[in-house]
Structures are given as structure tokens and as C-alpha cells.
Design an enzyme around this catalytic site. Structure first.
Site, PDB file in Angstrom:
ATOM      1  N   ASP A 286       0.861  -1.179   0.000  1.00  0.00           N
ATOM      2  CA  ASP A 286       0.000   0.000   0.000  1.00  0.00           C
ATOM      3  C   ASP A 286       0.907   1.241   0.000  1.00  0.00           C
ATOM      4  O   ASP A 286       2.136   1.144   0.139  1.00  0.00           O
ATOM      5  CB  ASP A 286      -0.972  -0.011   1.185  1.00  0.00           C
ATOM      6  CG  ASP A 286      -2.213   0.832   0.881  1.00  0.00           C
ATOM      7  OD1 ASP A 286      -2.166   1.654  -0.064  1.00  0.00           O
ATOM      8  OD2 ASP A 286      -3.238   0.676   1.565  1.00  0.00           O
TER       9      ASP A 286
HETATM   10  C1  BGC Z   1      -5.122   3.026   0.044  1.00  0.00           C
HETATM   11  C2  BGC Z   1      -5.255   1.964  -1.026  1.00  0.00           C
HETATM   12  C3  BGC Z   1      -5.141   2.572  -2.390  1.00  0.00           C
HETATM   13  C4  BGC Z   1      -3.830   3.314  -2.484  1.00  0.00           C
HETATM   14  C5  BGC Z   1      -3.587   3.918  -3.835  1.00  0.00           C
HETATM   15  C6  BGC Z   1      -3.919   3.909  -0.171  1.00  0.00           C
HETATM   16  O1  BGC Z   1      -3.907   5.008   0.674  1.00  0.00           O
HETATM   17  O2  BGC Z   1      -5.055   2.423   1.305  1.00  0.00           O
HETATM   18  O3  BGC Z   1      -6.462   1.275  -0.868  1.00  0.00           O
HETATM   19  O4  BGC Z   1      -5.262   1.593  -3.367  1.00  0.00           O
HETATM   20  O5  BGC Z   1      -3.816   4.344  -1.511  1.00  0.00           O
HETATM   21  O6  BGC Z   1      -4.402   4.970  -4.094  1.00  0.00           O
END
Ligand code: BGC
Length: 693
Positions: A286
Site C-alpha cells: 500500500d
Molecule cells: C489506500 C489503497 C489505495 C492506495 C492507492 C492507499 O492510501 O489504502 O487502498 O489503493 O492508496 O491509491
């Protein structure tokens, strides 16, 4: 020096080999992958293990500037937050024409519940219990994304959650592992289809691995601590189902689990995910979650964090740039092996080959297709259909609903005319102003059917201003029935949107009290991204409709249900508590040694509130009624491998056709470990005509 010709030769040789029938596609791709890998420097390999956001949009705190240079130098193999054919083409051209090897980029994006045509938030969709509809919504989302230059969605989010305070429950399928697994499978199938031969499918990403839906106290990013049994029984099944359905990527979660951050958790990533469950795709972190292992107190510094992540099994570093900055050094020091790096790069390249990007890096870049596919009328019709299926009727005193045609209506509340919030949180490229609001839909009906429609907002979602009450009450008095559309704004749930109080915000409850005081029937339509507590409204409103955030065609879908053009059939997939003090509250709880008895003291209960929720998992009303005969189970004894066949006759005893979701629960009465009082193990959604079985 450009070496595309050399690469092309290598690939042609590889594809000649495939003409021999004996070589399977996967072997052919392995050969192709190896032929590319053989040309790569270590720096370029690490580049493939790196994804950055563009400066177009951001979904987190750190923005890495100058990603275009990273593409040129081969330091970045994938991008996110870039979409549309025009933009992705520009970036792909840099990769293909200006980097040494010309390896195509992979474009990812959070297409959580639709790209441009926005579907209901996933929690809402799950209340339809309709796997075909959810597969279709994912499939349309994939078609629109792929038409806009995207290859990869960071979805489905399959985190089980019993925590309504946690804002991200809106992205998941609720609290049940069985239902959650079916939804995970349906969404993966919808996004990915059977292969990537065409141009209408995208890679799915199972997230957030693992246990992200159980943050202590419901605070986003917080510690997760549970027994391995609880993890495997309740939280793991949807991840497993998504992997079994063929999801090609998995995203690690921000949290730690039993003291180990997921992004550096070798047991989770290598043992459970890859060895036990045979996951062959790639693992992306993430957003900056490698870097965050320093804050977790698990890594001494970012270099150390990168080593922990790589050695745990992470293939791609999202946005943190840790691999780019330090991995070479860690390899030189022998802390991370180049062999591991090669394996990670192989997995990533393989997927680029599977998508057909080496053959045609611009495969997903066709302006005509983009124009024709995005916001296609059939997509909007499908969005309206699943929106209707996602609505849950919570209360309907004296058959307040469906509305009688021709009666005058006061349509009030801060969300009645609102379009922007309808798309809900995590709606990415969605355009709120293209949604059809409840007021828009009712105005259209009023023009056609000729009834009197009055509108007044009454109050805002938040704040203390009650000055608009008087006008709303005035038109309420004049109308036959009041419809109040209230709830949360879309930013009150989603990421980083936990709430300690899950009440209806601002003065909205006070507003409903003023409306109820008119003596007119009041229908409350709720728009929200999580279970809320509203005991006064639950008791005093004439009818309550849980409409969540329903997307592009939310308004017409609500109109369809309120007028009975569609008989509501949704059932809750998350328990609604009576009070925040009951949280975490969920249906599949255990009996305990002192089961609940409200009449005695020494048992598992509260002194000041009953144990039962306001509305349980699986609950939802219809405009018709159903009766169930006794269930027939063919046998008395079963072994572990047997299938239990249960039959029950369900009769529609009302006066209109309707759909019932017949739910099948089991309880293991005596076991070597304790089991819940109820566990969902099957269901069927059946449509029956009035008076029919
Ligand atoms: C979130 C993810 C997301 C990623 C990219 C993160 O802050 O937890 O679910 O896919 O950002 O945008």
C-alpha cells in the site's frame, strides 16, 4: 542506444517456439520474461519493482516529483493516478520510446465502484446479495477503465469488518466471511474475466492483505491483533476466495498483525499467500507502507524497511521509493538476494506479457473506444438496476411505502438535491455533477405524473444552523407525505475517515423531530457509508430506507423503490448497532459460558442496554410478506466432506411480486473449539409472484 529491435528479435524467437503445440502459454511467457530479464541491469529490475503516483491526483501524503524522469531512466515500471487515453499514452510513449529497454508501463488506479459510471459503494452492492449484478458492475468498471488507458484496478477491497467506526467499511462487503468470499470472487471475475485477450478487462488487486478491517477502536491504520484462529476463520476467507478466483495482484495492508506490519510479514506474504494458497501474481505494497515500517518501530530506517519488505515477499513498492533508493545497496551487502529480485521482476513482467503490453503497449489507448465505452447508456442502466437492488428497507409502518401515486410530496433534507455526494467515497474519476439526484428524479416523475412536489433543504449535513427548518416544516404541513433525505457526506467515510460517534451528523436528527411533529408521515431516506446509530428515528419515522451512496443513477433508483416500481429486496451485510457502546457488534458471535439473559445479572450483558442490535445482519423488509415452511434436511449425520442439502418452501403471502433472500445458517453445537451461534453457509435469492411459492 535503443534496443527495441534486439528485444523484438528475442520475442520473435520466443514466439516461434510457441508455434510448437507442446509449449504451453505459460511456458512461452516464461521464456519471453526470461529473455527480457536477461537484458536488464539491476537498476532497471528495481525500476520494475517501483510504482509512483503521477501529479494528477493523489491518494496519500507523499508526492514524488519528476516521475517522468524515472520512467526515462527505467527507475519506474508502473504508475497510478493517471488515466484517460490522452494522458496514459503520453506517459507510455516516454517508457516505450525514451527508456533504454522500452518496457511498457502498467497503469493502476482505484476503480473501486466504477470508473465514470459510478455504481453503489461496495458495501451497498453487497446488500443486494446478487453475485451476477456485482460481477456485472465490476465488469463494466473494467470496460470503462480499460477504455481509458488503465490496466489495473486496486480492487476489490475484501477486508471483513465488524467496525462501523472504521470509514473503510464502505469499500468492502460487510462482516461475513462466506458472503464476503462470494463477493470477492464475483468482483475478481468481473474485473479480470477469463483472460486479457480483449481490451475490456483489467487486473484485479485483492486488498488489503491482511486484517486491515479490524483496527483497534475502529481508527484507520491502527494496530490489528487477533488470534490466528480468528484470522483464518473470519478474516482470511475472502482473500483466499479472491486468489482462487485468479486475482493477479495482492496489496499489502498498512497495519501490523500480531506485532508484524503486513508489508514486512514473511509468514503472511510468502508462507500463507504464496506457499499455502498458491498465489502466483505479484504483491504490491500500500501507499508508502514500506516507509511506514519505521514509524511502526519495526525497521530502524527506510533501508532496513526495504530489506524487510523484499525479504518478506513484496514485489512492488508503492510510492515510497525505498526500493529505488536502497535496494541496490542491500543487494551489494548480501542482505537481499538478486535472485529474489529476479523472481519479483519475473512476476511483474509476466503480468505485463499476460496483458499483451509487450506486443502492443498502446493496446488500451484508443480514443474512439474511450468515447464509446465511458458513460455508455447501457452502463448507466445497469448502475440504476444494481442501485435499486442495493437499497434496504429498514422500516415501513402501516405500509407507508410504496408511495401512492398522485399524492403531494415535500422532499426535504440536505441530500435531497445533492448530486456530488451520491457518488460516494472512493469514486476516483467519478463526476458528482453527472449524477441524477433524488430531486431530479422526483421532478421528472412529477412532470410526468402531475403530482405536487415541493422542496426545501431544511439544514446542512453538518453544523448547527436550524434556520431552514421552518420552511421545510411549512411545506411538510402542506404535503400528504414528507420524504427526508439525510445522512453523511461522502467524505465522512472512506480512508482516514473513522468516526467515534456514528450518529447522523449535525442537526439532522433534530430536523427529523421537527418534521415528525407535523403529524405527517415521514419517510427517512438515509445516505451513508457505514452503519449509523439513530434510535429516535428508528422509533418515530414512518418508514426508513437505507440508500447508502448509490452512484450515478442513485436518484432514479430511490424513486423506483419509493414508488414500488421496484420492490426492495436488499438485506444488510453489516449489523447496525443501537449504540456505539455495543461495537464491535456482529451476528456470528459465540454463546459464551454465560449466555445472554436480560432478566438476570451474572451473564454476558450490559447493565444499560440490551445486547441485540438495531438491525441485524441479513435484515431487510419488502413490500410483500413471505412465509417459510419447516426446513427439510435429508440426513441426520454428516462427515466433513459431505454436502448438506436443505430444502424449504417459501411462499409470497402478500399482494405484490417480490424477491426473498433465503439464508441458510449452521451452528456446530459441540466442537473441539467453540463456534458461533450462527454462521451463514448458503443463500438463494428467489423471485415469487404474489400468493406463489
Ligand atoms: C489506500 C489503497 C489505495 C492506495 C492507492 C492507499 O492510501 O489504502 O487502498 O489503493 O492508496 O491509491
Amino acid at each position: 542506444m535503443r534496443i527495441w529491435p534486439l528485444l523484438a528479435v528475442v520475442l520473435i524467437i520466443a514466439s516461434c517456439k510457441t508455434s510448437a503445440q507442446s509449449v504451453k502459454t505459460s511456458d512461452r511467457i516464461s521464456t519471453q520474461v526470461d529473455s527480457v530479464l536477461a537484458l536488464m541491469t539491476l537498476q532497471e529490475k528495481i525500476g520494475q519493482m517501483t510504482i509512483y503516483t503521477t501529479d494528477w491526483e493523489s491518494t496519500g501524503p507523499t508526492i514524488k516529483a519528476g516521475y517522468q524522469n524515472d520512467i526515462r531512466s527505467g527507475d519506474c515500471g508502473s504508475l497510478f493516478n493517471s488515466h484517460t487515453v490522452a494522458f496514459t499514452r503520453k506517459l507510455q510513449e516516454i517508457a516505450v520510446n525514451e527508456s533504454r529497454l522500452g518496457i511498457p508501463l502498467l497503469f493502476g488506479y482505484d476503480v473501486i465502484h466504477g470508473y465514470k459510471t459510478i455504481f453503489p459503494i461496495p458495501l451497498a452492492e453487497s446488500c443486494s446479495w446478487d453475485m451476477a449484478a456485482m460481477e456485472q458492475s465490476a465488469s463494466i468498471a473494467a470496460a470503462e477503465s480499460a477504455a481509458a488507458g488503465l490496466h489495473w484496478t486496486f480492487a476489490p477491497m475484501v477486508d471483513i469488518s465488524r467496525e462501523p467506526r472504521w470509514g473503510r467499511v464502505m469499500e468492502g462487503a460487510g462482516e461475513d466471511p462466506y458472503l464476503g468470499s462470494l463477493v470477492a470472487r464475483a468482483r475478481v471475475k468481473g474485473f479480470q474475466g477469463n483472460n486479457f485477450n480483449g481490451t475490456d478487462k483489467v487486473l484485479a488487486c485483492i486488498k488489503h492483505f491482511a486484517g486491515y478491517g479490524a483496527p483497534i477502536a475502529g481508527r484507520d491504520y491502527n494496530t490489528v491483533d487477533m488470534s490466528e484462529r480468528t484470522f483464518r476463520d473470519f478474516y482470511f476467507p475472502p482473500y483466499k476466495a479472491g486468489i482462487e478466483a485468479g486475482a493477479r495482484t495482492v496489496m499489502t495492508s498498512f497495519n501490523d498483525l500480531d506485532g508484524i506490519p503486513s508489508t514486512g510479514n514473511k509468514w503472511l506474504l510468502s508462507d500463507v499467500l504464496r506457499k499455502e494458497n498458491g498465489f502466483t501474481g505479484f504483491i504490491v505494497t500500500d501507499y508508502t507502507s514500506i516507509n511506514e515500517m519505521v514509524n511502526h518501530g519495526f525497521a530502524a530506517d527506510e533501508k532496513h524497511a526495504g530489506e524487510l519488505a523484499a525479504n518478506a515477499g513484496v514485489d512492488m513498492d508503492m510510492q515510497g521509493g525505498v526500493f529505488q533508493r536502497y535496494l541496490k545497496e542491500s543487494i551489494a551487502a548480501g542482505i537481499v538476494s538478486e535472485k529474489m529480485v529476479d523472481e519479483a521482476v519475473r512476476r511483474i513482467l509476466r503480468i505485463k506479457f499476460e496483458l499483451g503490453l509487450f506486443k502492443d503497449p498502446f493496446k488500451y489507448c484508443n480514443e474512439q473506444r474511450e468515447k464509446a465505452v465511458v458513460f455508455a447508456p447501457a452502463h448507466l442502466d445497469a448502475a440504476r438496476d444494481i442501485a435499486r437492488k442495493s437499497i434496504v428497507l429498514l422500516k415501513n409502518n402501516n405500509k407507508t411505502l410504496p408511495l401512492t401515486k398522485g399524492k403531494s410530496i415535500a422532499l426535504v433534507g440536505p441530500l435531497a438535491a445533492d448530486r456530488g455526494n451520491l457518488i460516494g467515497a472512493w469514486s476516483g474519476a467519478g463526476e458528482g455533477d453527472k449524477c441524477v439526484s433524488v430531486l431530479d428524479a422526483f421532478q421528472e416523475r412529477a412532470a410526468k405524473d402531475g403530482f405536487k412536489l415541493m422542496h426545501s433543504k431544511g439544514c446542512a449535513i453538518e453544523g448547527t444552523d436550524t434556520s431552514g427548518f421552518a420552511e421545510a416544516v411549512r411545506i411538510g404541513r402542506e404535503a400528504d407525505i414528507i420524504i427526508a433525505v439525510i445522512g453523511e457526506s461522502k467524505d465522512m467515510s472512506g480512508e482516514a475517515s473513522s468516526r467515534a460517534h456514528i450518529t447522523i451528523p449535525g442537526v439532522q436528527e433534530q430536523f427529523i423531530k421537527a418534521l415528525v411533529a407535523t403529524g405527517k408521515p415521514v419517510v427517512v431516506v438515509l445516505m451513508n457509508g457505514r452503519p449509523l446509530t439513530f434510535p429516535w428515528i428508528a422509533e418515530h419515522a414512518s418508514a426508513i430506507v437505507e440508500a447508502w451512496w448509490l452512484g450515478s443513477r442513485g436518484g432514479p433508483a430511490i424513486g423506483d423503490v419509493l414508488y414500488g416500481d421496484y420492490n426492495p429486496s436488499g438485506k444488510l451485510t453489516m449489523t447496525f448497532p443501537r449504540d456505539i457502546g455495543q461495537v464491535p457488534i456482529y451476528y456470528n458471535l459465540k454463546n459464551t459460558g454465560r449466555p445472554y439473559d436480560p432478566n438476570t445479572k451474572w451473564n454476558s450483558r450490559y447493565q444499560d442496554i440490551v445486547n441485540s442490535p438495531q438491525y441485524p445482519f441479513g435484515y431487510g423488509l419488502s413490500y410483500t410478506t413471505f412465509t417459510y415452511d419447516s426446513m427439510i434436511v435429508t440426513r441426520k449425520d454428516y462427515t466433513f466432506s459431505d454436502t448438506i442439502i436443505a430444502t424449504v418452501n417459501v411462499k409470497n403471502t402478500g399482494s405484490v411480486a417480490g424477491e426473498e433472500i433465503v439464508q441458510f445458517y449452521v451452528r456446530d453445537l459441540v466442537g473441539s473449539v467453540t463456534r458461533p451461534l450462527k454462521e451463514l453457509k448458503g443463500f438463494e435469492k428467489n423471485k415469487t409472484g404474489a400468493g406463489r411459492e
